[in-house]
Design an enzyme around this catalytic site. Sequence first.
Site, mmCIF file in Angstrom:
data_model
loop_
_atom_site.group_PDB
_atom_site.id
_atom_site.type_symbol
_atom_site.label_atom_id
_atom_site.label_comp_id
_atom_site.label_asym_id
_atom_site.label_seq_id
_atom_site.Cartn_x
_atom_site.Cartn_y
_atom_site.Cartn_z
ATOM 1 N N LYS A 254 -14.364 -18.228 51.156
ATOM 2 C CA LYS A 254 -13.371 -17.168 51.322
ATOM 3 C C LYS A 254 -13.852 -16.228 52.409
ATOM 4 O O LYS A 254 -15.000 -15.765 52.385
ATOM 5 C CB LYS A 254 -13.206 -16.391 49.994
ATOM 6 C CG LYS A 254 -12.142 -15.312 50.065
ATOM 7 C CD LYS A 254 -10.756 -15.885 49.904
ATOM 8 C CE LYS A 254 -9.645 -14.948 50.333
ATOM 9 N NZ LYS A 254 -9.292 -15.069 51.777
ATOM 10 N N GLN B 281 -20.463 -12.358 54.403
ATOM 11 C CA GLN B 281 -19.372 -12.578 53.452
ATOM 12 C C GLN B 281 -19.892 -13.145 52.129
ATOM 13 O O GLN B 281 -19.369 -12.821 51.065
ATOM 14 C CB GLN B 281 -18.349 -13.529 54.088
ATOM 15 C CG GLN B 281 -16.980 -13.481 53.452
ATOM 16 C CD GLN B 281 -16.131 -12.307 53.946
ATOM 17 O OE1 GLN B 281 -16.081 -12.048 55.140
ATOM 18 N NE2 GLN B 281 -15.481 -11.614 53.048
ATOM 19 N N LYS C 39 -21.227 -10.182 50.189
ATOM 20 C CA LYS C 39 -20.127 -9.261 49.901
ATOM 21 C C LYS C 39 -19.271 -9.804 48.769
ATOM 22 O O LYS C 39 -18.970 -9.105 47.800
ATOM 23 C CB LYS C 39 -19.277 -9.108 51.168
ATOM 24 C CG LYS C 39 -18.104 -8.167 51.033
ATOM 25 C CD LYS C 39 -17.083 -8.325 52.166
ATOM 26 C CE LYS C 39 -17.708 -8.219 53.533
ATOM 27 N NZ LYS C 39 -16.690 -8.138 54.613
ATOM 28 N N LYS D 116 -16.208 -17.927 57.104
ATOM 29 C CA LYS D 116 -15.568 -17.113 58.155
ATOM 30 C C LYS D 116 -15.155 -18.036 59.278
ATOM 31 O O LYS D 116 -15.731 -19.106 59.459
ATOM 32 C CB LYS D 116 -16.572 -16.082 58.686
ATOM 33 C CG LYS D 116 -15.920 -14.902 59.376
ATOM 34 C CD LYS D 116 -15.531 -13.849 58.363
ATOM 35 C CE LYS D 116 -14.752 -12.719 58.997
ATOM 36 N NZ LYS D 116 -14.615 -11.594 58.052
ATOM 37 N N GLY E 90 -7.221 -12.487 57.246
ATOM 38 C CA GLY E 90 -7.317 -11.857 58.563
ATOM 39 C C GLY E 90 -8.671 -11.224 58.832
ATOM 40 O O GLY E 90 -9.521 -11.112 57.947
ATOM 41 N N ASP E 91 -8.861 -10.831 60.054
ATOM 42 C CA ASP E 91 -10.005 -10.025 60.509
ATOM 43 C C ASP E 91 -9.542 -9.456 61.862
ATOM 44 O O ASP E 91 -8.320 -9.370 62.094
ATOM 45 C CB ASP E 91 -11.280 -10.890 60.635
ATOM 46 C CG ASP E 91 -12.553 -10.057 60.787
ATOM 47 O OD1 ASP E 91 -13.098 -9.602 59.769
ATOM 48 O OD2 ASP E 91 -13.004 -9.841 61.934
ATOM 49 N N THR F 163 -8.821 -2.820 52.552
ATOM 50 C CA THR F 163 -10.167 -2.633 53.113
ATOM 51 C C THR F 163 -10.413 -1.158 53.432
ATOM 52 O O THR F 163 -11.453 -0.589 53.067
ATOM 53 C CB THR F 163 -10.363 -3.488 54.372
ATOM 54 O OG1 THR F 163 -9.924 -4.812 54.094
ATOM 55 C CG2 THR F 163 -11.809 -3.508 54.794
ATOM 56 N N ASN G 127 -6.334 -2.317 61.377
ATOM 57 C CA ASN G 127 -5.972 -2.392 59.959
ATOM 58 C C ASN G 127 -6.914 -1.574 59.074
ATOM 59 O O ASN G 127 -6.468 -0.760 58.265
ATOM 60 C CB ASN G 127 -5.958 -3.866 59.525
ATOM 61 C CG ASN G 127 -5.771 -3.999 58.025
ATOM 62 O OD1 ASN G 127 -6.720 -4.187 57.287
ATOM 63 N ND2 ASN G 127 -4.541 -3.856 57.571
ATOM 64 N N SER H 14 -7.975 -9.738 48.226
ATOM 65 C CA SER H 14 -7.585 -11.118 48.517
ATOM 66 C C SER H 14 -7.759 -11.981 47.274
ATOM 67 O O SER H 14 -6.924 -12.846 46.975
ATOM 68 C CB SER H 14 -8.450 -11.705 49.643
ATOM 69 O OG SER H 14 -7.992 -11.284 50.909
HETATM 70 P P1 NDP Z 1 -8.038 -4.963 63.930
HETATM 71 O O1 NDP Z 1 -7.908 -6.026 64.938
HETATM 72 O O2 NDP Z 1 -6.861 -4.572 63.133
HETATM 73 O O3 NDP Z 1 -8.601 -3.620 64.602
HETATM 74 C C1 NDP Z 1 -9.819 -3.607 65.275
HETATM 75 C C2 NDP Z 1 -10.034 -2.224 65.854
HETATM 76 O O4 NDP Z 1 -11.353 -2.137 66.377
HETATM 77 C C3 NDP Z 1 -9.099 -1.918 67.014
HETATM 78 O O5 NDP Z 1 -8.856 -0.534 67.068
HETATM 79 C C4 NDP Z 1 -9.918 -2.373 68.217
HETATM 80 O O6 NDP Z 1 -9.561 -1.709 69.405
HETATM 81 C C5 NDP Z 1 -11.318 -2.002 67.786
HETATM 82 N N1 NDP Z 1 -12.272 -2.960 68.392
HETATM 83 C C6 NDP Z 1 -12.344 -4.298 68.162
HETATM 84 N N2 NDP Z 1 -13.293 -4.871 68.900
HETATM 85 C C7 NDP Z 1 -13.839 -3.873 69.608
HETATM 86 C C8 NDP Z 1 -14.885 -3.832 70.550
HETATM 87 N N3 NDP Z 1 -15.553 -4.945 70.918
HETATM 88 N N4 NDP Z 1 -15.189 -2.617 71.090
HETATM 89 C C9 NDP Z 1 -14.503 -1.498 70.704
HETATM 90 N N5 NDP Z 1 -13.508 -1.494 69.816
HETATM 91 C C10 NDP Z 1 -13.187 -2.651 69.277
HETATM 92 O O7 NDP Z 1 -9.242 -5.433 62.976
HETATM 93 P P2 NDP Z 1 -9.613 -4.934 61.512
HETATM 94 O O8 NDP Z 1 -9.256 -3.514 61.343
HETATM 95 O O9 NDP Z 1 -9.092 -5.927 60.563
HETATM 96 O O10 NDP Z 1 -11.202 -5.098 61.525
HETATM 97 C C11 NDP Z 1 -12.085 -4.040 61.893
HETATM 98 C C12 NDP Z 1 -13.468 -4.324 61.322
HETATM 99 O O11 NDP Z 1 -13.386 -4.395 59.894
HETATM 100 C C13 NDP Z 1 -14.116 -5.635 61.742
HETATM 101 O O12 NDP Z 1 -15.513 -5.449 61.800
HETATM 102 C C14 NDP Z 1 -13.799 -6.572 60.597
HETATM 103 O O13 NDP Z 1 -14.732 -7.637 60.515
HETATM 104 C C15 NDP Z 1 -13.950 -5.619 59.430
HETATM 105 N N6 NDP Z 1 -13.288 -5.999 58.183
HETATM 106 C C16 NDP Z 1 -11.957 -6.294 58.141
HETATM 107 C C17 NDP Z 1 -11.356 -6.606 56.951
HETATM 108 C C18 NDP Z 1 -9.902 -6.851 56.842
HETATM 109 O O14 NDP Z 1 -9.418 -7.035 55.716
HETATM 110 N N7 NDP Z 1 -9.134 -6.845 57.915
HETATM 111 C C19 NDP Z 1 -12.134 -6.681 55.697
HETATM 112 C C20 NDP Z 1 -13.514 -6.285 55.836
HETATM 113 C C21 NDP Z 1 -14.051 -5.973 57.044
HETATM 114 P P3 NDP Z 1 -8.372 -2.302 70.318
HETATM 115 O O15 NDP Z 1 -7.111 -1.954 69.575
HETATM 116 O O16 NDP Z 1 -8.520 -1.590 71.600
HETATM 117 O O17 NDP Z 1 -8.629 -3.768 70.391
HETATM 118 O O1 2IT Z 2 -14.655 -9.274 56.410
HETATM 119 C C1 2IT Z 2 -13.851 -9.434 55.472
HETATM 120 O O2 2IT Z 2 -14.181 -9.251 54.295
HETATM 121 C C2 2IT Z 2 -12.471 -9.821 55.797
HETATM 122 N N1 2IT Z 2 -12.147 -9.930 56.977
HETATM 123 C C3 2IT Z 2 -11.497 -10.117 54.707
HETATM 124 C C4 2IT Z 2 -11.726 -11.472 54.114
HETATM 125 C C5 2IT Z 2 -10.691 -11.939 53.125
HETATM 126 O O3 2IT Z 2 -10.760 -13.132 52.797
HETATM 127 O O4 2IT Z 2 -9.847 -11.167 52.667
#
Ligand code: NDP
Ligand code: 2IT
Length: 449
Positions: free
Chosen positions: A94, A115, A118, A130, A169-170, A214, A245, A381
């Site tokens: 997952k 992961q 976590k 992943k 997603g991520d 998240t 997100n 999830s």
């Molecule tokens: P999104 O794609 O929705 O948003 C990512 C954000 O981070 C955007 O604002 C983006 O800016 C910025 N960003 C991404 N890469 C870079 C970079 N290299 N340098 C600077 N800014 C950056 O992703 P999420 O919100 O889903 O994910 C954000 C973090 O949270 C990640 O580390 C992800 O692994 C983690 N995460 C996500 C989960 C989920 O359920 N979605 C769960 C647990 C952890 P821009 O808009 O300019 O690209």
């Molecule tokens: O980093 C993370 O925990 C995620 N991107 C979400 C993983 C999931 O399966 O919901």
Amino acid sequence: MTRTVAPLVEAIYEDVVRRNPAEEEFHQAVREVLESLGPVLARHPEYTELKTIERICEPERQVIFRVPWQDDRGEVQINRGFRVEFNSALGPYKGGLRFHPSVYLGIVKFLGFEQVFKNALTGMPIGGGKGGADFDPKGRSDGEVMRFCQSFMTELYRHLGEHTDVPAGDIGVGGREIGYLFGQYKRITNRYESGVLTGKGLTWGGARVRTEATGYGAAFFASEMLTARGTSLEGRTVVVSGSGNVALYAVEKAEQLGARVIACSDSAGYVVDEGGLDLEVLKQVKEVERGRLSDYAERVRSARHVAGGSVWDVPCEVAVPSATQNELDGEAAARLVRGGCIAVSEGANMPSTPEAVQVFRSAGTAFGPGKAANAGGVATSALEMQQNASRDSWTFEHTEARLERIMHDVHARCAEAAEEYGSPGDLVVGANVAGFLRVAEAMHAHGLV
Ligand code: NDP
Ligand code: 2IT
């Protein structure tokens, strides 16, 4: 790396580096976990004998594949897709899919490794994996994103299944992409297998609160850490990095818990507004229009946009790094501590460099590592999978209450393990030890696999 680990664990780490050359982020994630495990090995000699750590560091399966597709001009594009199925001791693999140009095997492996622990910490029956691709969705039309997702799933589907491997997603993968991926999976397999992906839309098997989970979870975790120290989020100034997100819903929940969120960022810079960000405008710009934060500053006159700067220049009491790995370095951490930061809750995966983590720990800042603080996403999830399996659909209130309880329990598991293994209050040690023990115990029961 300057900090030392027990000699046995050091040897394991050296071997991981040798066997996985040039995968820096993976090395970093492994190192951080191994640094916590010395006392565990001392108490559990069976894990040394059975080489449990060595097995945990080796993914069960790694898939790398070609993703050919045609852009809107008819030009052929070729990307590289990945799925690393890291550990299935606790349940089906997952973990999310990341679409970003920086994606390579080392990133996918660091994320998959994190992961595993976590998911164990959530207490739910999910293993760790992943995936993703070096595809850049920025500036691509919906049609291009759809064709890419269809090509990606045309290879990936054979490795998935509701009891086998369940992506979500991520970075760069949200509701739109999950929709295209699910549609193609359904078409190829001729199965309406809702539980094969999470983060789905509410009309086709999705769960309420998964979108928010998240970010909400990271804010709940900040609140748990502050409660444990006899205080709260109420009236605190908060800075959240990113504006995707995780960031948007961390802002929302922090505000609901009484905090004032004064800054957030994207890859081009940050916005700051001492009076507090306007979440409605922020969501409109980032979620609906897929625009830039400079657009936000044009609409909200009290906000200042700083192009190219670091959002960690903005002093705050609580920091929620929610953008990407290694976005917060030792100097930024020292600046935050000097500016009065008392708590850090990692919404992103590994956003703080090892130097930054060290700064926070020595300063006594409450520090919630990503594998604990952002576990609310994957936990929800797992709740989505549960609803899919029972063909049920829960209310927002019920699901959010489950999430809040899960974050409370994750915090408690980390705090208790830290205490039991000689590092009271250290949630980094607590998360690593508690996560490891749950996975190791199941692996031990399953024999040499
Ligand atoms: P999104 O794609 O929705 O948003 C990512 C954000 O981070 C955007 O604002 C983006 O800016 C910025 N960003 C991404 N890469 C870079 C970079 N290299 N340098 C600077 N800014 C950056 O992703 P999420 O919100 O889903 O994910 C954000 C973090 O949270 C990640 O580390 C992800 O692994 C983690 N995460 C996500 C989960 C989920 O359920 N979605 C769960 C647990 C952890 P821009 O808009 O300019 O690209
Ligand atoms: O980093 C993370 O925990 C995620 N991107 C979400 C993983 C999931 O399966 O919901």
